[in-house]
Structures are given as C-alpha cells and as structure tokens.
Design a protein around this motif. Sequence first.
Motif, PDB file in Angstrom:
ATOM      1  N   ALA A  60      -3.183   4.282   3.110  1.00  0.00           N
ATOM      2  CA  ALA A  60      -4.404   3.832   3.793  1.00  0.00           C
ATOM      3  C   ALA A  60      -5.541   3.692   2.786  1.00  0.00           C
ATOM      4  CB  ALA A  60      -4.782   4.813   4.904  1.00  0.00           C
ATOM      5  N   TYR A  61      -5.662   4.655   1.868  1.00  0.00           N
ATOM      6  CA  TYR A  61      -6.666   4.541   0.813  1.00  0.00           C
ATOM      7  C   TYR A  61      -6.382   3.333  -0.075  1.00  0.00           C
ATOM      8  CZ  TYR A  61      -8.263   9.343   1.762  1.00  0.00           C
ATOM      9  OH  TYR A  61      -8.769  10.472   2.338  1.00  0.00           O
ATOM     10  N   PHE A  62      -5.115   3.176  -0.457  1.00  0.00           N
ATOM     11  CA  PHE A  62      -4.725   2.076  -1.345  1.00  0.00           C
ATOM     12  C   PHE A  62      -4.987   0.723  -0.696  1.00  0.00           C
ATOM     13  CE2 PHE A  62      -1.407  -0.698  -3.268  1.00  0.00           C
ATOM     14  CZ  PHE A  62      -1.879  -0.670  -4.569  1.00  0.00           C
ATOM     15  N   SER A  63      -4.805   0.659   0.628  1.00  0.00           N
ATOM     16  CA  SER A  63      -5.003  -0.614   1.328  1.00  0.00           C
ATOM     17  C   SER A  63      -6.466  -1.055   1.334  1.00  0.00           C
ATOM     18  CB  SER A  63      -4.466  -0.540   2.758  1.00  0.00           C
ATOM     19  OG  SER A  63      -5.299   0.268   3.563  1.00  0.00           O
ATOM     20  N   THR A  64      -7.394  -0.135   1.065  1.00  0.00           N
ATOM     21  CA  THR A  64      -8.796  -0.536   0.943  1.00  0.00           C
ATOM     22  C   THR A  64      -9.056  -1.243  -0.378  1.00  0.00           C
ATOM     23  OG1 THR A  64      -9.513   1.573  -0.002  1.00  0.00           O
ATOM     24  CG2 THR A  64      -9.560   1.372   2.412  1.00  0.00           C
ATOM     25  N   LEU A  65      -8.156  -1.030  -1.362  1.00  0.00           N
ATOM     26  CA  LEU A  65      -8.280  -1.699  -2.653  1.00  0.00           C
ATOM     27  C   LEU A  65      -7.445  -2.977  -2.710  1.00  0.00           C
ATOM     28  CD1 LEU A  65      -7.902   1.457  -4.929  1.00  0.00           C
ATOM     29  CD2 LEU A  65     -10.023   0.310  -4.260  1.00  0.00           C
ATOM     30  N   VAL A  66      -6.226  -2.888  -2.203  1.00  0.00           N
ATOM     31  CA  VAL A  66      -5.297  -4.018  -2.197  1.00  0.00           C
ATOM     32  C   VAL A  66      -4.742  -4.138  -0.778  1.00  0.00           C
ATOM     33  CG1 VAL A  66      -3.137  -4.920  -3.142  1.00  0.00           C
ATOM     34  CG2 VAL A  66      -4.643  -3.547  -4.590  1.00  0.00           C
ATOM     35  N   PRO A  67      -4.889  -5.290  -0.156  1.00  0.00           N
ATOM     36  CA  PRO A  67      -4.381  -5.410   1.214  1.00  0.00           C
ATOM     37  C   PRO A  67      -2.848  -5.329   1.245  1.00  0.00           C
ATOM     38  CG  PRO A  67      -5.275  -7.510   0.454  1.00  0.00           C
ATOM     39  CD  PRO A  67      -5.533  -6.515  -0.618  1.00  0.00           C
ATOM     40  N   VAL A  68      -2.344  -4.234   1.772  1.00  0.00           N
ATOM     41  CA  VAL A  68      -0.901  -4.021   1.901  1.00  0.00           C
ATOM     42  C   VAL A  68      -0.609  -3.513   3.309  1.00  0.00           C
ATOM     43  CG1 VAL A  68      -0.504  -3.505  -0.557  1.00  0.00           C
ATOM     44  CG2 VAL A  68      -1.056  -1.654   1.011  1.00  0.00           C
ATOM     45  N   PRO A  69       0.608  -3.745   3.807  1.00  0.00           N
ATOM     46  CA  PRO A  69       0.972  -3.171   5.115  1.00  0.00           C
ATOM     47  C   PRO A  69       1.176  -1.655   4.968  1.00  0.00           C
ATOM     48  CG  PRO A  69       2.825  -4.376   4.173  1.00  0.00           C
ATOM     49  CD  PRO A  69       1.651  -4.590   3.265  1.00  0.00           C
ATOM     50  N   VAL A  70       0.292  -0.892   5.579  1.00  0.00           N
ATOM     51  CA  VAL A  70       0.251   0.561   5.371  1.00  0.00           C
ATOM     52  C   VAL A  70       1.561   1.231   5.762  1.00  0.00           C
ATOM     53  CG1 VAL A  70      -0.906   2.693   6.067  1.00  0.00           C
ATOM     54  CG2 VAL A  70      -2.253   0.654   5.580  1.00  0.00           C
ATOM     55  N   ILE A  71       2.095   0.909   6.923  1.00  0.00           N
ATOM     56  CA  ILE A  71       3.312   1.579   7.403  1.00  0.00           C
ATOM     57  C   ILE A  71       4.495   1.273   6.488  1.00  0.00           C
ATOM     58  CG2 ILE A  71       4.948   1.796   9.319  1.00  0.00           C
ATOM     59  CD1 ILE A  71       2.182   3.087   9.805  1.00  0.00           C
ATOM     60  N   TRP A  72       4.678   0.008   6.127  1.00  0.00           N
ATOM     61  CA  TRP A  72       5.810  -0.348   5.266  1.00  0.00           C
ATOM     62  C   TRP A  72       5.664   0.254   3.871  1.00  0.00           C
ATOM     63  CZ3 TRP A  72      10.093  -1.468   7.375  1.00  0.00           C
ATOM     64  CH2 TRP A  72      10.138  -2.142   8.584  1.00  0.00           C
ATOM     65  N   MET A  73       4.460   0.315   3.379  1.00  0.00           N
ATOM     66  CA  MET A  73       4.253   0.934   2.059  1.00  0.00           C
ATOM     67  C   MET A  73       4.467   2.446   2.131  1.00  0.00           C
ATOM     68  SD  MET A  73       3.847  -1.333  -0.189  1.00  0.00           S
ATOM     69  CE  MET A  73       3.250  -0.362  -1.550  1.00  0.00           C
ATOM     70  N   THR A  74       4.131   3.045   3.263  1.00  0.00           N
ATOM     71  CA  THR A  74       4.400   4.476   3.459  1.00  0.00           C
ATOM     72  C   THR A  74       5.901   4.734   3.421  1.00  0.00           C
ATOM     73  OG1 THR A  74       2.403   4.737   4.802  1.00  0.00           O
ATOM     74  CG2 THR A  74       4.108   6.425   5.040  1.00  0.00           C
ATOM     75  N   VAL A  75       6.651   3.895   4.117  1.00  0.00           N
ATOM     76  CA  VAL A  75       8.118   4.018   4.109  1.00  0.00           C
ATOM     77  C   VAL A  75       8.647   3.834   2.687  1.00  0.00           C
ATOM     78  CG1 VAL A  75      10.270   2.952   4.920  1.00  0.00           C
ATOM     79  CG2 VAL A  75       8.380   3.330   6.516  1.00  0.00           C
ATOM     80  N   ALA A  76       8.071   2.886   1.935  1.00  0.00           N
ATOM     81  CA  ALA A  76       8.517   2.648   0.560  1.00  0.00           C
ATOM     82  C   ALA A  76       8.256   3.865  -0.327  1.00  0.00           C
ATOM     83  CB  ALA A  76       7.817   1.406  -0.005  1.00  0.00           C
TER      84      ALA A  76
END
Length: 175
Positions: free
Chosen positions: A107-123
């Motif tokens: 969620a913090y990272f998504s404020t810098l780079v738009p990424v899908p939070v849930i999928w990146m969490t799973v990754a």
Amino acid sequence: DQGHPKLGQWSATAICGNDITSSCLYVGAICTAFAGQYAAFCLLAVAGLLYLFRKIYGEVVGALPLNGGAYNALLNSTSKFKASIAACMTILSYMATAVISAKTAMAYFSTLVPVPVIWMTVAVLSVFMILAIVGITESSRAALAIFLVHMISLVVLCVACGIQIARQPEILAAN
C-alpha cells in the motif's frame, strides 16, 4: 568455548530490534490512520500494557528462547491439547502478521508506483515462501542492514517532525 560462534552485540541487537522497530514503522501509521489525533494515546496505552508484562516476557524468553516458546511454556504448565491450540494460534498470528506487513508495504509502495496492491502482496509473500522452501536462513548481516535502515528511518522521521513542529507549533497545539 568450541560451540557455535556467538553473535556480536550489534547483530544480536539488530535481530531483536527489527521486531520492535518494524512494528513501530507500520503499526504507527495504521494507528494514526484510524485514531487520528488520538494515535499517540493509543500507542502509549499499548506500550504501557506491554511494560506491565515485561517480567513475564523476560522469564518465558529466558527459559525457553526458541521458536515455539509459547507452546513450550504452556506444555510445562497445562495440557498438551491446550498447548497445541496455542501453537496453532501462534502460527496463525505469524501468518496474519506476514500478510498485514506485506499488504501495508505494498500500500505504501503503491503511493509511489501505481501497482495492484493485492497482487503485489501475493507476489511478496510468494517470494518469501519460496525462500523459506529452498532453505534460505536468516542472516545476522542482513538483519543488521535492515535494522540500520529502520533506525535511520525513525531518526529522519523524528527530525522531520521536530522541524515541522518548530515551523508550525500551532499544529501540535491543535492536535
């Protein structure tokens, strides 16, 4: 002593300190989001409660310093069934902490780079799962590097807060 090599003071401090400082970094922000101006009181209440239990923590950790300490402590003081329930709850607690930590980081990272939070969490969780499966062990040097990043982050945050309070003391008064 011909046993296992001992950790130095810095490495031992880093391993213990990472648990505390990482919790401060992500729980403080989450607490502030929900409690707003009362976050400091909430965090002080938690610190006070933990302070009351410090002797119990010290005794259990000193007597049973291995993973599964809660299970071992309960196994010595209650039935095997109850100790097993506590062990299962501890595993669930570790899993929940991992998920919350990974989700908060993304969620913090998504404020810098738009990424899908849930999928990146799973990754992120998948990467650490693979590392655990292939047998990557904890490194005291890695723990020290992480600890230094945590400490530097906290110092920068405290200095930035001090500067902001000096510039606009009315914000502190309003809060």
